[in-house]
Design a protein around this motif. Sequence first.
Motif, PDB file in Angstrom:
ATOM      1  N   ALA A  35      45.740  11.521  10.128  1.00 39.38           N
ATOM      2  CA  ALA A  35      45.977  10.092   9.901  1.00 39.38           C
ATOM      3  C   ALA A  35      44.660   9.322   9.886  1.00 39.38           C
ATOM      4  N   LEU A  36      43.769   9.662  10.799  1.00 35.79           N
ATOM      5  CA  LEU A  36      42.464   8.993  10.825  1.00 35.79           C
ATOM      6  C   LEU A  36      41.657   9.312   9.573  1.00 35.79           C
ATOM      7  N   PRO A  41      37.500   4.547   6.434  1.00 38.22           N
ATOM      8  CA  PRO A  41      36.857   3.534   5.590  1.00 38.22           C
ATOM      9  C   PRO A  41      35.770   4.172   4.730  1.00 38.22           C
ATOM     10  N   VAL A  42      35.503   3.559   3.601  1.00 34.65           N
ATOM     11  CA  VAL A  42      34.488   4.084   2.689  1.00 34.65           C
ATOM     12  C   VAL A  42      33.127   3.549   3.126  1.00 34.65           C
ATOM     13  N   SER A  43      32.253   4.448   3.520  1.00 34.18           N
ATOM     14  CA  SER A  43      30.908   4.043   3.924  1.00 34.18           C
ATOM     15  C   SER A  43      30.076   3.770   2.675  1.00 34.18           C
TER      16      SER A  43
END
Length: 79
Positions: A35-36, A41-43
Motif C-alpha cells: 500500500a505504501l 509520492p513522485v520524487s
Amino acid sequence: MGQLLIRNLDPELVEDYRQAAAANHRSLEAELRLALEAARPVSLRRRDALAARLAAIRSLGGDVPAGSTIDLLREDRDR
C-alpha cells in the motif's frame, strides 16, 4: 531498510488492512508495504527519470500527426 512506527491509527483502518492481507494471502506487514509503495509520492529524481524516458519514447515516433478521434473513426467506418 528503513522502519516506520505509526501510532494512533484508526482501529477500523487497521482491521481493513488486516482483512485485505488475509484475502490476499499476505501478512499485514506485506500488505502495508504494498500500500505504501502504491501511494509513493513522485520524487524529483524519479520525475526527471520518467520525463527522460518519455522523451526517448516520443523521439521514436517521429512526427506523427495526431488526428481527431472522430476523424479516425469516420475513416475506419468508411472503409
